[in-house]
Design a protein around this motif. Sequence first.
Motif, short mmCIF file in Angstrom:
data_model
loop_
_atom_site.label_atom_id
_atom_site.label_comp_id
_atom_site.label_asym_id
_atom_site.label_seq_id
_atom_site.Cartn_x
_atom_site.Cartn_y
_atom_site.Cartn_z
N TYR A 25 0.82 -1.21 0.00
CA TYR A 25 0.00 0.00 0.00
C TYR A 25 0.85 1.25 0.00
O TYR A 25 1.86 1.32 0.69
N SER A 69 -2.96 11.80 -1.75
CA SER A 69 -3.80 10.59 -1.74
C SER A 69 -4.33 10.28 -3.13
O SER A 69 -4.29 9.14 -3.58
N CYS A 70 -4.83 11.30 -3.81
CA CYS A 70 -5.38 11.09 -5.16
C CYS A 70 -4.31 10.63 -6.14
O CYS A 70 -4.52 9.72 -6.94
N GLN A 82 -3.43 7.04 -5.33
CA GLN A 82 -4.50 6.13 -5.73
C GLN A 82 -4.45 5.91 -7.24
O GLN A 82 -4.63 4.79 -7.72
N LYS A 87 -5.52 1.22 -6.80
CA LYS A 87 -6.17 0.43 -5.76
C LYS A 87 -7.27 1.27 -5.16
O LYS A 87 -7.10 2.46 -4.91
N LYS A 88 -8.39 0.66 -4.92
CA LYS A 88 -9.51 1.38 -4.34
C LYS A 88 -9.15 1.84 -2.93
O LYS A 88 -8.60 1.10 -2.14
N ALA A 89 -9.47 3.08 -2.64
CA ALA A 89 -9.19 3.62 -1.32
C ALA A 89 -9.97 2.85 -0.26
O ALA A 89 -11.16 2.69 -0.37
N PHE A 106 -4.14 2.61 1.20
CA PHE A 106 -5.09 2.34 0.13
C PHE A 106 -5.09 0.87 -0.17
O PHE A 106 -4.12 0.22 -0.18
#
Length: 197
Positions: A98, A168-169, A172, A177-179, A197
Amino acid sequence: MKVKPLPVGVDDFEQLITNNYYFVDKTMLIRELLEKKGDVNLFTRPRRFGKSLNMSMLRYFFEDDRNSSGEKTDHAQLFQGLSIMRSGEEYLRHMGNYPVIALSLKAAKQEDFQQSFDALKETLAEEFDRHSYILKSECLAGRRKGNRFTRISLTAKYTAAWIIYGISCFLQGIFAKKARGWKIGTVEFSVSLCRLF
Protein backbone atom coordinates in the motif's frame (compact mmCIF):
# COMPACT_ATOMS: atom_id res chain seq x y z
CA MET A 1 27.34 -11.21 26.71
CA LYS A 2 27.01 -7.87 24.94
CA VAL A 3 24.01 -5.83 26.05
CA LYS A 4 21.91 -4.25 23.30
CA PRO A 5 21.67 -0.46 23.52
CA LEU A 6 18.36 1.11 24.54
CA PRO A 7 16.72 3.08 21.72
CA VAL A 8 16.35 6.35 23.66
CA GLY A 9 14.99 8.93 21.23
CA VAL A 10 14.88 6.48 18.31
CA ASP A 11 11.51 6.60 16.58
CA ASP A 12 12.43 5.10 13.20
CA PHE A 13 11.78 1.34 12.98
CA GLU A 14 14.41 0.74 10.30
CA GLN A 15 17.08 2.55 12.33
CA LEU A 16 16.10 0.58 15.44
CA ILE A 17 16.36 -2.80 13.69
CA THR A 18 19.46 -2.15 11.57
CA ASN A 19 21.40 -0.74 14.53
CA ASN A 20 20.39 -3.72 16.69
CA TYR A 21 18.77 -1.72 19.48
CA TYR A 22 16.85 -3.46 22.24
CA PHE A 23 13.28 -3.94 20.99
CA VAL A 24 10.17 -5.33 22.62
CA ASP A 25 8.35 -7.04 19.75
CA LYS A 26 5.10 -5.17 19.16
CA THR A 27 4.55 -6.43 15.63
CA MET A 28 1.37 -8.26 16.61
CA LEU A 29 -0.20 -4.80 16.59
CA ILE A 30 -0.19 -5.23 12.80
CA ARG A 31 -2.21 -8.43 13.05
CA GLU A 32 -4.59 -6.83 15.53
CA LEU A 33 -5.23 -3.89 13.18
CA LEU A 34 -5.86 -6.20 10.24
CA GLU A 35 -8.29 -8.31 12.25
CA LYS A 36 -10.25 -5.35 13.64
CA LYS A 37 -10.63 -3.73 10.20
CA GLY A 38 -11.52 -0.40 11.80
CA ASP A 39 -12.14 2.60 9.60
CA VAL A 40 -10.27 4.73 12.11
CA ASN A 41 -7.80 3.54 14.73
CA LEU A 42 -6.75 5.99 17.42
CA PHE A 43 -3.75 5.32 19.64
CA THR A 44 -3.72 7.50 22.75
CA ARG A 45 -0.71 7.02 24.96
CA PRO A 46 1.33 9.27 27.26
CA ARG A 47 4.52 10.86 26.01
CA ARG A 48 7.47 8.51 25.43
CA PHE A 49 5.25 5.42 25.06
CA GLY A 50 6.42 4.49 21.57
CA LYS A 51 3.59 5.95 19.46
CA SER A 52 5.93 7.30 16.79
CA LEU A 53 7.96 4.09 16.71
CA ASN A 54 4.78 2.01 16.28
CA MET A 55 3.60 4.29 13.45
CA SER A 56 7.01 3.89 11.82
CA MET A 57 6.74 0.10 12.18
CA LEU A 58 3.30 0.16 10.54
CA ARG A 59 4.64 2.29 7.69
CA TYR A 60 7.56 -0.07 7.01
CA PHE A 61 5.23 -3.07 7.08
CA PHE A 62 2.40 -1.78 4.89
CA GLU A 63 4.14 0.63 2.54
CA ASP A 64 4.86 -0.06 -1.09
CA ASP A 65 7.97 2.06 -0.71
CA ARG A 66 9.68 3.41 -3.84
CA ASN A 67 12.95 5.20 -4.43
CA SER A 68 13.06 8.37 -6.55
CA SER A 69 13.32 6.23 -9.72
CA GLY A 70 10.15 4.33 -8.82
CA GLU A 71 11.91 1.05 -7.96
CA LYS A 72 10.30 -0.85 -5.09
CA THR A 73 12.16 -1.13 -1.78
CA ASP A 74 11.67 -4.38 0.13
CA HIS A 75 11.44 -3.97 3.91
CA ALA A 76 10.69 -7.63 4.72
CA GLN A 77 14.19 -8.11 6.19
CA LEU A 78 13.31 -5.65 8.96
CA PHE A 79 10.64 -8.05 10.24
CA GLN A 80 12.68 -11.28 10.09
CA GLY A 81 12.50 -13.12 13.40
CA LEU A 82 9.61 -11.00 14.69
CA SER A 83 6.20 -12.35 15.67
CA ILE A 84 4.29 -11.01 12.67
CA MET A 85 6.37 -13.20 10.32
CA ARG A 86 4.88 -16.31 11.99
CA SER A 87 1.28 -15.09 11.68
CA GLY A 88 0.53 -16.60 8.31
CA GLU A 89 0.00 -15.54 4.72
CA GLU A 90 -3.33 -13.82 5.37
CA TYR A 91 -1.38 -11.13 7.24
CA LEU A 92 1.90 -11.19 5.34
CA ARG A 93 0.16 -10.60 2.00
CA HIS A 94 -0.39 -7.00 3.15
CA MET A 95 3.33 -6.37 3.57
CA GLY A 96 4.65 -3.80 1.12
CA ASN A 97 1.33 -3.50 -0.71
CA TYR A 98 0.00 0.00 0.00
CA PRO A 99 1.09 3.57 -0.55
CA VAL A 100 1.38 5.32 2.81
CA ILE A 101 1.29 8.97 3.72
CA ALA A 102 3.17 9.33 7.00
CA LEU A 103 3.18 12.67 8.79
CA SER A 104 4.66 13.47 12.16
CA LEU A 105 3.61 16.73 13.72
CA LYS A 106 6.46 16.74 16.23
CA ALA A 107 8.13 19.63 14.43
CA ALA A 108 4.97 21.74 14.86
CA LYS A 109 5.74 22.26 18.54
CA GLN A 110 7.17 25.74 18.18
CA GLU A 111 7.15 29.07 20.02
CA ASP A 112 4.40 30.68 17.92
CA PHE A 113 1.80 29.94 15.26
CA GLN A 114 3.89 31.11 12.29
CA GLN A 115 6.82 28.89 13.23
CA SER A 116 4.44 25.95 13.75
CA PHE A 117 2.78 26.60 10.39
CA ASP A 118 6.17 26.82 8.65
CA ALA A 119 7.26 23.56 10.29
CA LEU A 120 4.04 21.86 9.12
CA LYS A 121 4.63 23.09 5.55
CA GLU A 122 8.16 21.69 5.67
CA THR A 123 6.86 18.33 6.92
CA LEU A 124 4.34 18.23 4.06
CA ALA A 125 7.04 19.18 1.54
CA GLU A 126 9.25 16.32 2.82
CA GLU A 127 6.37 13.87 2.36
CA PHE A 128 5.84 15.13 -1.19
CA ASP A 129 9.56 14.62 -1.83
CA ARG A 130 9.33 11.08 -0.46
CA HIS A 131 6.72 10.35 -3.13
CA SER A 132 8.53 12.14 -5.97
CA TYR A 133 8.62 8.88 -7.94
CA ILE A 134 5.02 9.77 -8.89
CA LEU A 135 6.45 12.20 -11.46
CA LYS A 136 8.13 9.31 -13.31
CA SER A 137 5.05 7.12 -13.37
CA GLU A 138 3.35 6.37 -16.67
CA CYS A 139 0.07 6.25 -14.76
CA LEU A 140 0.24 9.97 -14.09
CA ALA A 141 -1.71 10.81 -17.20
CA GLY A 142 -0.37 13.75 -19.07
CA ARG A 143 1.97 16.59 -18.44
CA ARG A 144 -0.77 18.62 -16.77
CA LYS A 145 -1.03 16.27 -13.77
CA GLY A 146 2.75 16.11 -13.41
CA ASN A 147 2.87 19.91 -13.43
CA ARG A 148 0.09 20.00 -10.81
CA PHE A 149 1.99 17.60 -8.54
CA THR A 150 5.13 19.75 -8.83
CA ARG A 151 3.18 22.98 -8.27
CA ILE A 152 1.47 21.60 -5.16
CA SER A 153 4.77 20.42 -3.73
CA LEU A 154 6.46 23.78 -4.25
CA THR A 155 3.80 26.29 -3.23
CA ALA A 156 2.38 27.36 0.09
CA LYS A 157 -0.99 28.47 -1.27
CA TYR A 158 -2.64 25.08 -0.74
CA THR A 159 -4.02 24.12 2.66
CA ALA A 160 -2.57 21.17 4.54
CA ALA A 161 -5.79 19.18 4.11
CA TRP A 162 -5.81 19.81 0.35
CA ILE A 163 -2.16 18.79 0.05
CA ILE A 164 -2.80 15.51 1.90
CA TYR A 165 -5.87 14.90 -0.27
CA GLY A 166 -3.79 15.67 -3.37
CA ILE A 167 -1.08 13.17 -2.46
CA SER A 168 -3.80 10.59 -1.74
CA CYS A 169 -5.38 11.09 -5.16
CA PHE A 170 -2.05 10.87 -6.98
CA LEU A 171 -1.10 7.69 -5.08
CA GLN A 172 -4.50 6.13 -5.73
CA GLY A 173 -4.07 6.84 -9.43
CA ILE A 174 -0.58 5.34 -9.49
CA PHE A 175 -1.42 2.22 -7.55
CA ALA A 176 -4.90 1.78 -9.05
CA LYS A 177 -6.17 0.43 -5.76
CA LYS A 178 -9.51 1.38 -4.34
CA ALA A 179 -9.19 3.62 -1.32
CA ARG A 180 -9.87 1.63 1.82
CA GLY A 181 -10.28 4.72 3.98
CA TRP A 182 -8.13 3.21 6.71
CA LYS A 183 -6.51 5.90 8.83
CA ILE A 184 -4.10 5.30 11.65
CA GLY A 185 -3.36 8.18 13.98
CA THR A 186 -1.83 9.07 17.29
CA VAL A 187 -2.31 12.09 19.53
CA GLU A 188 -0.03 14.57 21.35
CA PHE A 189 2.68 16.32 19.34
CA SER A 190 4.02 13.01 18.12
CA VAL A 191 1.00 12.68 15.83
CA SER A 192 1.52 10.39 12.87
CA LEU A 193 -1.16 9.83 10.27
CA CYS A 194 -0.95 7.00 7.79
CA ARG A 195 -3.46 6.67 4.97
CA LEU A 196 -3.46 3.26 3.40
CA PHE A 197 -5.09 2.34 0.13
